[in-house]
Scaffold this motif. Structure first.
Motif, PDB file in Angstrom:
ATOM      1  N   MET A  75      -9.533  -5.156 -19.450  1.00 21.89           N
ATOM      2  CA  MET A  75      -9.324  -6.147 -18.783  1.00 21.89           C
ATOM      3  C   MET A  75      -8.756  -5.571 -17.321  1.00 21.89           C
ATOM      4  O   MET A  75      -7.847  -4.689 -17.275  1.00 21.89           O
ATOM      5  CB  MET A  75      -8.075  -6.903 -19.313  1.00 21.89           C
ATOM      6  N   SER A  76      -9.174  -5.934 -16.528  1.00 26.89           N
ATOM      7  CA  SER A  76      -8.568  -5.702 -14.835  1.00 26.89           C
ATOM      8  C   SER A  76      -8.182  -6.716 -13.967  1.00 26.89           C
ATOM      9  O   SER A  76      -7.335  -6.535 -13.086  1.00 26.89           O
ATOM     10  CB  SER A  76      -9.918  -4.818 -13.986  1.00 26.89           C
ATOM     11  N   ALA A  77      -8.308  -7.933 -14.626  1.00 30.38           N
ATOM     12  CA  ALA A  77      -7.780  -9.075 -13.966  1.00 30.38           C
ATOM     13  C   ALA A  77      -6.198  -9.282 -14.303  1.00 30.38           C
ATOM     14  O   ALA A  77      -5.826  -8.957 -15.335  1.00 30.38           O
ATOM     15  CB  ALA A  77      -8.329 -10.429 -14.285  1.00 30.38           C
ATOM     16  N   TYR A  78      -5.258  -9.544 -13.161  1.00 25.92           N
ATOM     17  CA  TYR A  78      -3.985  -9.759 -13.447  1.00 25.92           C
ATOM     18  C   TYR A  78      -3.725 -11.363 -13.311  1.00 25.92           C
ATOM     19  O   TYR A  78      -4.048 -11.994 -12.429  1.00 25.92           O
ATOM     20  CB  TYR A  78      -3.350  -9.192 -12.095  1.00 25.92           C
ATOM     21  N   GLU A  79      -3.244 -11.715 -14.602  1.00 30.72           N
ATOM     22  CA  GLU A  79      -2.853 -13.214 -14.888  1.00 30.72           C
ATOM     23  C   GLU A  79      -1.585 -13.426 -14.210  1.00 30.72           C
ATOM     24  O   GLU A  79      -0.533 -13.146 -14.976  1.00 30.72           O
ATOM     25  CB  GLU A  79      -3.056 -13.647 -16.234  1.00 30.72           C
ATOM     26  N   ALA A  80      -1.672 -14.011 -13.023  1.00 29.71           N
ATOM     27  CA  ALA A  80      -0.417 -14.382 -12.619  1.00 29.71           C
ATOM     28  C   ALA A  80       0.240 -15.675 -12.680  1.00 29.71           C
ATOM     29  O   ALA A  80       1.497 -15.859 -12.210  1.00 29.71           O
ATOM     30  CB  ALA A  80      -0.846 -14.307 -10.976  1.00 29.71           C
ATOM     31  N   GLY A 113      -3.195 -28.147 -23.814  1.00 27.76           N
ATOM     32  CA  GLY A 113      -3.669 -26.784 -23.766  1.00 27.76           C
ATOM     33  C   GLY A 113      -3.028 -26.170 -22.492  1.00 27.76           C
ATOM     34  O   GLY A 113      -2.294 -26.860 -21.692  1.00 27.76           O
ATOM     35  N   THR A 114      -3.453 -24.932 -22.342  1.00 28.10           N
ATOM     36  CA  THR A 114      -3.087 -24.252 -21.281  1.00 28.10           C
ATOM     37  C   THR A 114      -4.299 -23.470 -20.395  1.00 28.10           C
ATOM     38  O   THR A 114      -5.390 -23.269 -20.922  1.00 28.10           O
ATOM     39  CB  THR A 114      -2.411 -22.873 -21.686  1.00 28.10           C
ATOM     40  N   VAL A 115      -4.121 -23.341 -19.316  1.00 32.34           N
ATOM     41  CA  VAL A 115      -5.137 -22.746 -18.156  1.00 32.34           C
ATOM     42  C   VAL A 115      -4.442 -21.524 -17.492  1.00 32.34           C
ATOM     43  O   VAL A 115      -3.471 -21.965 -17.054  1.00 32.34           O
ATOM     44  CB  VAL A 115      -5.678 -23.922 -17.396  1.00 32.34           C
ATOM     45  N   GLY A 116      -5.101 -20.478 -17.600  1.00 32.66           N
ATOM     46  CA  GLY A 116      -4.603 -19.480 -16.803  1.00 32.66           C
ATOM     47  C   GLY A 116      -5.353 -19.157 -15.419  1.00 32.66           C
ATOM     48  O   GLY A 116      -6.508 -19.638 -15.332  1.00 32.66           O
ATOM     49  N   ALA A 117      -4.608 -18.440 -14.449  1.00 31.42           N
ATOM     50  CA  ALA A 117      -5.135 -18.329 -13.133  1.00 31.42           C
ATOM     51  C   ALA A 117      -4.901 -16.730 -13.133  1.00 31.42           C
ATOM     52  O   ALA A 117      -3.760 -16.248 -13.042  1.00 31.42           O
ATOM     53  CB  ALA A 117      -4.663 -19.304 -12.010  1.00 31.42           C
ATOM     54  N   SER A 118      -5.939 -16.003 -12.591  1.00 31.99           N
ATOM     55  CA  SER A 118      -5.848 -14.748 -12.279  1.00 31.99           C
ATOM     56  C   SER A 118      -6.624 -14.057 -11.223  1.00 31.99           C
ATOM     57  O   SER A 118      -7.386 -14.780 -10.588  1.00 31.99           O
ATOM     58  CB  SER A 118      -6.443 -13.894 -13.610  1.00 31.99           C
ATOM     59  N   VAL A 119      -6.306 -12.984 -10.769  1.00 36.65           N
ATOM     60  CA  VAL A 119      -6.688 -11.963  -9.695  1.00 36.65           C
ATOM     61  C   VAL A 119      -7.447 -10.848 -10.384  1.00 36.65           C
ATOM     62  O   VAL A 119      -6.599 -10.244 -10.772  1.00 36.65           O
ATOM     63  CB  VAL A 119      -5.719 -11.880  -8.725  1.00 36.65           C
ATOM     64  N   ASP A 120      -8.607 -10.718  -9.848  1.00 32.37           N
ATOM     65  CA  ASP A 120      -9.482  -9.448 -10.422  1.00 32.37           C
ATOM     66  C   ASP A 120      -9.226  -8.248  -9.625  1.00 32.37           C
ATOM     67  O   ASP A 120      -9.799  -8.180  -8.518  1.00 32.37           O
ATOM     68  CB  ASP A 120     -10.811  -9.748 -10.419  1.00 32.37           C
ATOM     69  N   LEU A 121      -8.081  -7.424  -9.957  1.00 29.89           N
ATOM     70  CA  LEU A 121      -7.607  -6.202  -9.302  1.00 29.89           C
ATOM     71  C   LEU A 121      -8.732  -5.185  -9.248  1.00 29.89           C
ATOM     72  O   LEU A 121      -8.757  -4.152  -8.505  1.00 29.89           O
ATOM     73  CB  LEU A 121      -6.432  -5.723  -9.606  1.00 29.89           C
ATOM     74  N   GLY A 122      -9.631  -5.339 -10.328  1.00 39.61           N
ATOM     75  CA  GLY A 122     -10.727  -4.204 -10.555  1.00 39.61           C
ATOM     76  C   GLY A 122     -11.643  -4.248  -9.349  1.00 39.61           C
ATOM     77  O   GLY A 122     -12.489  -3.424  -9.446  1.00 39.61           O
ATOM     78  N   LYS A 123     -11.932  -5.292  -8.785  1.00 37.93           N
ATOM     79  CA  LYS A 123     -13.051  -5.686  -7.676  1.00 37.93           C
ATOM     80  C   LYS A 123     -12.469  -5.131  -6.286  1.00 37.93           C
ATOM     81  O   LYS A 123     -13.213  -5.032  -5.578  1.00 37.93           O
ATOM     82  CB  LYS A 123     -13.416  -7.110  -7.668  1.00 37.93           C
ATOM     83  N   VAL A 124     -11.270  -4.434  -6.122  1.00 41.76           N
ATOM     84  CA  VAL A 124     -10.765  -4.078  -5.060  1.00 41.76           C
ATOM     85  C   VAL A 124     -11.079  -2.653  -4.653  1.00 41.76           C
ATOM     86  O   VAL A 124     -11.107  -1.811  -5.639  1.00 41.76           O
ATOM     87  CB  VAL A 124      -9.154  -4.090  -4.861  1.00 41.76           C
ATOM     88  N   THR A 125     -11.882  -2.338  -3.684  1.00 43.38           N
ATOM     89  CA  THR A 125     -12.592  -1.291  -3.227  1.00 43.38           C
ATOM     90  C   THR A 125     -11.391  -0.231  -2.432  1.00 43.38           C
ATOM     91  O   THR A 125     -10.615  -1.055  -1.899  1.00 43.38           O
ATOM     92  CB  THR A 125     -13.777  -1.298  -2.566  1.00 43.38           C
ATOM     93  N   GLU A 126     -11.788   0.817  -1.994  1.00 40.64           N
ATOM     94  CA  GLU A 126     -10.803   1.716  -1.137  1.00 40.64           C
ATOM     95  C   GLU A 126     -10.756   1.115   0.202  1.00 40.64           C
ATOM     96  O   GLU A 126      -9.961   1.352   0.876  1.00 40.64           O
ATOM     97  CB  GLU A 126     -11.336   3.091  -1.454  1.00 40.64           C
ATOM     98  N   ILE A 140      -3.420  -4.827   1.962  1.00 35.94           N
ATOM     99  CA  ILE A 140      -4.432  -4.947   0.697  1.00 35.94           C
ATOM    100  C   ILE A 140      -5.393  -6.471   0.881  1.00 35.94           C
ATOM    101  O   ILE A 140      -4.801  -7.320   1.098  1.00 35.94           O
ATOM    102  CB  ILE A 140      -3.676  -4.869  -0.414  1.00 35.94           C
ATOM    103  N   ARG A 141      -6.429  -6.336   0.683  1.00 38.07           N
ATOM    104  CA  ARG A 141      -7.279  -7.310   0.766  1.00 38.07           C
ATOM    105  C   ARG A 141      -7.705  -7.595  -0.571  1.00 38.07           C
ATOM    106  O   ARG A 141      -8.635  -6.852  -1.414  1.00 38.07           O
ATOM    107  CB  ARG A 141      -8.506  -7.376   1.493  1.00 38.07           C
ATOM    108  N   LEU A 142      -7.515  -8.955  -1.542  1.00 40.92           N
ATOM    109  CA  LEU A 142      -7.928  -9.217  -2.696  1.00 40.92           C
ATOM    110  C   LEU A 142      -8.969 -10.386  -2.955  1.00 40.92           C
ATOM    111  O   LEU A 142      -9.077 -11.144  -1.828  1.00 40.92           O
ATOM    112  CB  LEU A 142      -6.589  -9.391  -3.398  1.00 40.92           C
ATOM    113  N   PRO A 143      -9.562 -10.168  -4.001  1.00 38.17           N
ATOM    114  CA  PRO A 143     -10.542 -11.493  -4.193  1.00 38.17           C
ATOM    115  C   PRO A 143      -9.701 -12.692  -4.531  1.00 38.17           C
ATOM    116  O   PRO A 143      -8.407 -12.675  -4.979  1.00 38.17           O
ATOM    117  CB  PRO A 143     -11.376 -11.029  -5.265  1.00 38.17           C
ATOM    118  N   ARG A 144     -10.222 -13.857  -4.539  1.00 31.88           N
ATOM    119  CA  ARG A 144      -9.460 -15.103  -4.479  1.00 31.88           C
ATOM    120  C   ARG A 144      -9.133 -15.191  -6.154  1.00 31.88           C
ATOM    121  O   ARG A 144      -9.954 -14.710  -6.982  1.00 31.88           O
ATOM    122  CB  ARG A 144     -10.286 -16.391  -4.268  1.00 31.88           C
TER     123      ARG A 144
END
Length: 234
Positions: A75-80, A113-126, A140-144
């Motif tokens: 997992m590379s996504a951060y569930e925030a 039930g529950t729903v999580g929202a996350s940001v995929d930090l694995g897609k961040v390039t140099e 830092i620029r991150l995906p939505r």
């Protein structure tokens, strides 16, 4: 004197023996069958009476096999952020040309039930991480942030009531109908997912992710950290 009293024995008019009627035997068998069915239907309710629980009580045996590991994913996504939702599902199914008392179902179901929202930090390039020479300023620029799939909680979800027509009751008696439970579960998951889209959960996840990165980089000596998402301009 002579006595005129005399005793006479009445012989049977016919020499045939009386045989029991077959109709009575059939009625007796039907009566026993009805009594057995009545006990089967009422067994669950009678078990609620004091002293009869041991007679009609149920025992649960778990004969499930061991759980098998099918796959592992890194997992590379951060569930925030995570949201808890509850919805009341009122599902009614009618049959054409038949009244509800004959054919039709209506189920009132509470789904949680529950729903999580996350940001995929694995897609961040140099190229999307810019640091000055003194390593005091970072951008830092991150995906939505994206929403995960709704997860229905069986411990907090339950059926309030279920009305069934005569034909549906007979069908459920002779065979299980798991599709009816699956239908309300799927409907609850869909409504929870729609509510999550309008809840602002992704905005909360993006804010939490930015706060996390600012705190992390601040502990490493960065004095100013700017986090942007998607096509946001500076």
């Amino acid at each position: 004197m002579t006595s005129s009293d005399a005793t006479t024995d009445h012989a049977p008019q016919s020499g045939k023996k009386r045989t029991p009627r077959r109709g009575r035997g059939v009625l007796a068998v039907l009566g026993i069958g009805v009594a057995v069915l009545a006990l089967l239907f009422a067994g669950g309710r009678l078990s609620l009476l004091p002293g009869l629980d041991s007679l009609f009580g149920e025992k649960t045996h778990d004969r499930s096999g061991p759980a098998l590991l099918k796959s592992i994913q890194d997992m590379s996504a951060y569930e925030a952020a995570s949201g808890n939702f509850q919805v009341v599902v009122d599902l009614e199914r009618d049959a054409k040309f038949l009244p509800d008392g004959i054919r039709g179902t209506r189920t009132l179901f509470v789904g949680a039930g529950t729903v999580g929202a996350s940001v995929d930090l694995g897609k961040v390039t140099e190229s999307e991480v810019v640091v000055n020479e003194d390593r005091t300023v970072a951008e830092i620029r991150l995906p939505r942030a994206v929403l995960g799939k709704p997860a229905l909680d069986p411990d907090r979800s339950y059926t309030v009531s279920k009305q069934r027509g005569l034909l549906d009751r007979l069908g459920d008696f002779f065979s299980d109908n798991p599709s009816s439970e699956q239908a309300v579960n799927q409907l609850a998951v869909r409504h929870i997912g729609e509510a999550a889209k309008e809840s602002g959960l992704t905005a909360r996840a993006e804010k939490n992710t930015a706060d996390m990165l600012k705190g992390l980089l601040g502990s490493l000596g960065f004095e100013r950290v700017t986090v942007r998402y998607g096509g946001e301009q500076g």
